[in-house]
Enzyme design. Structure first.
Site, PDB file in Angstrom:
ATOM      1  N   SER A   1       1.062  -1.066   0.065  1.00 10.37           N
ATOM      2  CA  SER A   1       0.004  -0.048   0.055  1.00 10.37           C
ATOM      3  C   SER A   1       0.783   1.504  -0.166  1.00 10.37           C
ATOM      4  CB  SER A   1      -1.006  -0.108   1.385  1.00 10.37           C
ATOM      5  OG  SER A   1      -0.174   0.030   2.342  1.00 10.37           O
TER       6      SER A   1
ATOM      7  N   GLU B   1       1.230   5.577   0.877  1.00  4.27           N
ATOM      8  CA  GLU B   1       0.667   6.557   1.509  1.00  4.27           C
ATOM      9  C   GLU B   1       1.451   7.877   0.947  1.00  4.27           C
ATOM     10  OE1 GLU B   1       0.992   6.539   5.652  1.00  4.27           O
ATOM     11  OE2 GLU B   1       1.720   8.598   5.808  1.00  4.27           O
TER      12      GLU B   1
ATOM     13  N   ALA C   1      -1.890  17.967  10.346  1.00  6.41           N
ATOM     14  CA  ALA C   1      -1.731  18.483  11.946  1.00  6.41           C
ATOM     15  C   ALA C   1      -2.921  19.295  12.298  1.00  6.41           C
ATOM     16  CB  ALA C   1      -0.525  18.852  12.485  1.00  6.41           C
TER      17      ALA C   1
ATOM     18  N   ASP D   1      -1.404  14.554  16.761  1.00  7.58           N
ATOM     19  CA  ASP D   1      -0.529  15.427  17.701  1.00  7.58           C
ATOM     20  C   ASP D   1      -1.181  16.413  18.357  1.00  7.58           C
ATOM     21  OD1 ASP D   1       2.135  13.924  17.200  1.00  7.58           O
ATOM     22  OD2 ASP D   1       2.140  14.878  15.181  1.00  7.58           O
TER      23      ASP D   1
ATOM     24  N   HIS E   1       5.519   5.008  21.180  1.00  9.39           N
ATOM     25  CA  HIS E   1       5.114   6.358  20.812  1.00  9.39           C
ATOM     26  C   HIS E   1       6.036   7.068  21.982  1.00  9.39           C
ATOM     27  CE1 HIS E   1       2.714   9.888  21.033  1.00  9.39           C
ATOM     28  NE2 HIS E   1       2.527   9.776  19.647  1.00  9.39           N
TER      29      HIS E   1
ATOM     30  N   ASP F   1       1.949   1.159  25.602  1.00 11.56           N
ATOM     31  CA  ASP F   1       1.908   1.370  24.247  1.00 11.56           C
ATOM     32  C   ASP F   1       1.056   0.324  23.662  1.00 11.56           C
ATOM     33  OD1 ASP F   1       1.754   3.648  22.540  1.00 11.56           O
ATOM     34  OD2 ASP F   1       3.521   3.071  21.563  1.00 11.56           O
TER      35      ASP F   1
ATOM     36  N   LYS G   1      -7.223  -0.087  20.884  1.00  8.75           N
ATOM     37  CA  LYS G   1      -7.641   0.188  19.482  1.00  8.75           C
ATOM     38  C   LYS G   1      -8.225  -1.192  18.790  1.00  8.75           C
ATOM     39  CE  LYS G   1      -3.702   2.369  18.434  1.00  8.75           C
ATOM     40  NZ  LYS G   1      -2.890   3.326  17.566  1.00  8.75           N
TER      41      LYS G   1
ATOM     42  N   PHE H   1      12.432  14.216  11.092  1.00 12.68           N
ATOM     43  CA  PHE H   1      11.346  13.554  11.292  1.00 12.68           C
ATOM     44  C   PHE H   1      11.500  12.504  12.379  1.00 12.68           C
ATOM     45  CE2 PHE H   1       7.491  11.123   9.118  1.00 12.68           C
ATOM     46  CZ  PHE H   1       6.734  11.819   9.693  1.00 12.68           C
TER      47      PHE H   1
ATOM     48  N   HIS I   1       3.779  -1.269   3.635  1.00  8.20           N
ATOM     49  CA  HIS I   1       3.278   0.198   3.516  1.00  8.20           C
ATOM     50  C   HIS I   1       4.455   1.170   3.164  1.00  8.20           C
ATOM     51  CE1 HIS I   1       0.131   3.376   3.869  1.00  8.20           C
ATOM     52  NE2 HIS I   1       1.012   3.966   4.626  1.00  8.20           N
TER      53      HIS I   1
ATOM     54  N   ARG J   1       6.524  10.989  -4.060  1.00  9.02           N
ATOM     55  CA  ARG J   1       7.481  10.557  -4.944  1.00  9.02           C
ATOM     56  C   ARG J   1       7.319   9.050  -5.403  1.00  9.02           C
ATOM     57  NH1 ARG J   1       9.975  14.935  -7.047  1.00  9.02           N
ATOM     58  NH2 ARG J   1       9.507  16.413  -5.399  1.00  9.02           N
TER      59      ARG J   1
HETATM   60  P1  FAD Z   1      -2.012   6.780  19.532  1.00 15.85           P
HETATM   61  O1  FAD Z   1      -2.002   5.006  19.519  1.00 15.85           O
HETATM   62  O2  FAD Z   1      -3.539   7.109  19.604  1.00 15.85           O
HETATM   63  O3  FAD Z   1      -1.289   6.740  20.938  1.00 15.85           O
HETATM   64  C1  FAD Z   1      -1.039   8.034  21.232  1.00 15.85           C
HETATM   65  C2  FAD Z   1      -0.392   8.123  22.565  1.00 15.85           C
HETATM   66  O4  FAD Z   1      -1.479   7.999  23.553  1.00 15.85           O
HETATM   67  C3  FAD Z   1       0.455   6.947  22.910  1.00 15.85           C
HETATM   68  O5  FAD Z   1       1.360   7.467  23.718  1.00 15.85           O
HETATM   69  C4  FAD Z   1      -0.468   5.846  23.639  1.00 15.85           C
HETATM   70  O6  FAD Z   1       0.370   4.971  24.508  1.00 15.85           O
HETATM   71  C5  FAD Z   1      -1.419   6.681  24.336  1.00 15.85           C
HETATM   72  N1  FAD Z   1      -2.646   6.087  24.178  1.00 15.85           N
HETATM   73  C6  FAD Z   1      -3.288   5.411  23.255  1.00 15.85           C
HETATM   74  N2  FAD Z   1      -4.661   4.885  23.507  1.00 15.85           N
HETATM   75  C7  FAD Z   1      -4.743   5.162  25.000  1.00 15.85           C
HETATM   76  C8  FAD Z   1      -5.810   5.061  25.752  1.00 15.85           C
HETATM   77  N3  FAD Z   1      -6.929   4.475  25.431  1.00 15.85           N
HETATM   78  N4  FAD Z   1      -5.690   5.642  27.180  1.00 15.85           N
HETATM   79  C9  FAD Z   1      -4.262   6.071  27.396  1.00 15.85           C
HETATM   80  N5  FAD Z   1      -3.433   6.210  26.676  1.00 15.85           N
HETATM   81  C10 FAD Z   1      -3.535   5.825  25.278  1.00 15.85           C
HETATM   82  N6  FAD Z   1      -0.568  12.310  12.125  1.00 15.85           N
HETATM   83  C11 FAD Z   1      -1.571  13.348  11.711  1.00 15.85           C
HETATM   84  O7  FAD Z   1      -1.639  14.577  12.029  1.00 15.85           O
HETATM   85  N7  FAD Z   1      -2.282  13.231  10.487  1.00 15.85           N
HETATM   86  C12 FAD Z   1      -1.832  11.720   9.780  1.00 15.85           C
HETATM   87  O8  FAD Z   1      -2.510  11.575   8.883  1.00 15.85           O
HETATM   88  C13 FAD Z   1      -0.998  10.882  10.429  1.00 15.85           C
HETATM   89  N8  FAD Z   1      -0.927   9.406   9.896  1.00 15.85           N
HETATM   90  C14 FAD Z   1      -0.042   8.713  10.567  1.00 15.85           C
HETATM   91  C15 FAD Z   1      -0.117   7.419  10.065  1.00 15.85           C
HETATM   92  C16 FAD Z   1       0.741   6.463  10.517  1.00 15.85           C
HETATM   93  C17 FAD Z   1       1.060   5.004  10.149  1.00 15.85           C
HETATM   94  C18 FAD Z   1       1.528   6.797  11.752  1.00 15.85           C
HETATM   95  C19 FAD Z   1       2.402   5.846  12.555  1.00 15.85           C
HETATM   96  C20 FAD Z   1       1.300   8.089  12.429  1.00 15.85           C
HETATM   97  C21 FAD Z   1       0.500   8.970  11.863  1.00 15.85           C
HETATM   98  N9  FAD Z   1       0.264  10.196  12.340  1.00 15.85           N
HETATM   99  C22 FAD Z   1      -0.409  11.269  11.660  1.00 15.85           C
HETATM  100  C23 FAD Z   1       1.090  10.822  13.259  1.00 15.85           C
HETATM  101  C24 FAD Z   1       0.323  10.614  14.859  1.00 15.85           C
HETATM  102  O9  FAD Z   1      -1.005  11.264  14.626  1.00 15.85           O
HETATM  103  C25 FAD Z   1       1.075  11.073  16.098  1.00 15.85           C
HETATM  104  O10 FAD Z   1       2.141  10.231  16.192  1.00 15.85           O
HETATM  105  C26 FAD Z   1       0.334  11.260  17.315  1.00 15.85           C
HETATM  106  O11 FAD Z   1       1.204  11.739  18.198  1.00 15.85           O
HETATM  107  C27 FAD Z   1      -0.227   9.671  17.984  1.00 15.85           C
HETATM  108  O12 FAD Z   1      -1.371   9.443  17.128  1.00 15.85           O
HETATM  109  P2  FAD Z   1      -1.587   7.848  17.042  1.00 15.85           P
HETATM  110  O13 FAD Z   1      -2.999   7.430  16.582  1.00 15.85           O
HETATM  111  O14 FAD Z   1      -0.629   7.434  16.123  1.00 15.85           O
HETATM  112  O15 FAD Z   1      -1.128   7.262  18.481  1.00 15.85           O
END
Ligand code: FAD
Length: 305
Positions: A19, A21, A55, A113, A156, A165, A172, A223, A273, A279
């Site tokens: 896939s 991105e 973001a 974020d 994370h 984590d 999820k 990054f 992925h 690019r």
């Molecule tokens: P999550 O899994 O939600 O975790 C975030 C933090 O919260 C972690 O420390 C985790 O341990 C904690 N946590 C999670 N669930 C719980 C819970 N139920 N209770 C307590 N703590 C919890 N960012 C963008 O803005 N736009 C994008 O399109 C985007 N695409 C991405 C695609 C991929 C494949 C990846 C790996 C990252 C992407 N990101 C994107 C970055 C991401 O938004 C950031 O890393 C953000 O800080 C965390 O979101 P998350 O859903 O990845 O993390």
């Protein structure tokens, strides 16, 4: 017929699934680059192509427009990224419904974020989805979407520990996530150790490795420092001194990514992925190495006299 990639690994022949991105373009020039990349990669028949969400929801309209154009103009299946930040549930539910109406059936659900940027404290939006698991449940409630989520082989940055984590990943999955895509990594052992711990925690969904071909080492290192991914010294050494040598950098980037995916295949992984950065060239070359091929053009038929 869709092309299928096969690669002979130490474990036999396995079908390869990929896939890609992309991010939504900001300018007409970036839009042209994105669409020529999509055209080049489309014949490899990816499982899906995903489009990121800026973001703070800053690209809401552009993400939607890009995804809608993919549906209208290509045979590809798009996955729209969506985050919990900067919007309440009603607004986010509106975005989810508009995706469904546009024909989107796959969402990459993320927390996003903090609005002040990575490194600051995350505070859920008042009336919003608090954590990714809540968003996953909300998406599943609104439609029969496929939902992918993120996973962090090196943890994370905000998580207290890798186990905490992995517990978050489990929540999820319990809310309905169908697949996890990892943050990029360069040391395959890190990924396999993570996979062992995830499986031991009772998580059985695919944990698809996210592969970042390093087109620009400095940018990738910057990054990585924000996302908690490590940049091994051997990788820095390979790019050292090549700041003004684009051609050699590209060759090295291709070799590094090829080495990484071929090792993953040899160790039993068949789904990837790619973070394309919009690019196509490097990713196209790596997919060819994996055995993926565009279907041959049909032979011209002889017309009976
Ligand atoms: P999550 O899994 O939600 O975790 C975030 C933090 O919260 C972690 O420390 C985790 O341990 C904690 N946590 C999670 N669930 C719980 C819970 N139920 N209770 C307590 N703590 C919890 N960012 C963008 O803005 N736009 C994008 O399109 C985007 N695409 C991405 C695609 C991929 C494949 C990846 C790996 C990252 C992407 N990101 C994107 C970055 C991401 O938004 C950031 O890393 C953000 O800080 C965390 O979101 P998350 O859903 O990845 O993390």
């Amino acid at each position: 017929m869709a092309p299928v990639g096969f690669r002979l690994s130490r474990q036999g022949t396995c079908p390869i699934k990929v896939s890609f991105e992309f991010f939504p373009p900001k300018t007409p020039e970036m839009e042209a680059t994105l669409w020529s990349s999509i055209e080049r990669l489309a014949p490899l028949s990816p499982q899906f192509v995903s489009v990121t969400y800026g973001a703070g929801g800053s690209t809401r309209e552009r993400t939607h427009a890009t995804v809608a154009r993919i549906i209208q103009e290509t045979p590809l299946k798009p996955a729209a990224h969506l985050t919990c930040v900067a919007a309440d549930r009603t607004e986010i539910d509106g975005v989810i419904r508009s995706y469904w109406e546009a024909g989107v059936r796959h969402i990459v659900a993320l927390r996003g974020d903090p609005v002040e940027g990575p490194g600051s404290v995350y505070r859920p939006h008042p009336g919003g989805y608090e954590q990714t698991c809540d968003l996953v449940a909300g998406i599943k409630r609104l439609g029969d979407f496929e939902v992918s989520v993120s996973a962090y082989p090196e943890k994370h940055p905000e998580a207290a520990s890798l186990d905490a984590d992995i517990d978050a990943l489990k929540s999820k999955v319990d809310c309905g996530a169908d697949r996890a895509i990892t943050q990029f990594f360069f040391d395959n052992d890190v990924y396999f150790r993570y996979l062992d711990r995830v499986r031991a925690r009772g998580i059985s969904i695919p944990i698809v490795p996210g592969i970042l071909p390093v087109q620009n080492f400095r940018q990738a290192a910057n990054f990585a420092s924000k996302t908690g991914a490590s940049m091994p010294d051997w990788l820095a050494a390979r790019f050292d001194g090549l700041e003004n040598d684009v051609e050699t950098r590209r060759l090295i980037a291709a070799a590094v990514a090829a080495e990484q995916v071929i090792d993953l295949v040899d160790r039993g992984i068949s789904e990837f992925h790619f973070y394309t950065m919009n690019r196509a060239d490097l990713v196209y070359a790596i997919c060819r190495l994996l055995g993926l091929r565009a279907p041959a053009a049909p032979e011209p038929q002889m017309v009976a006299a």
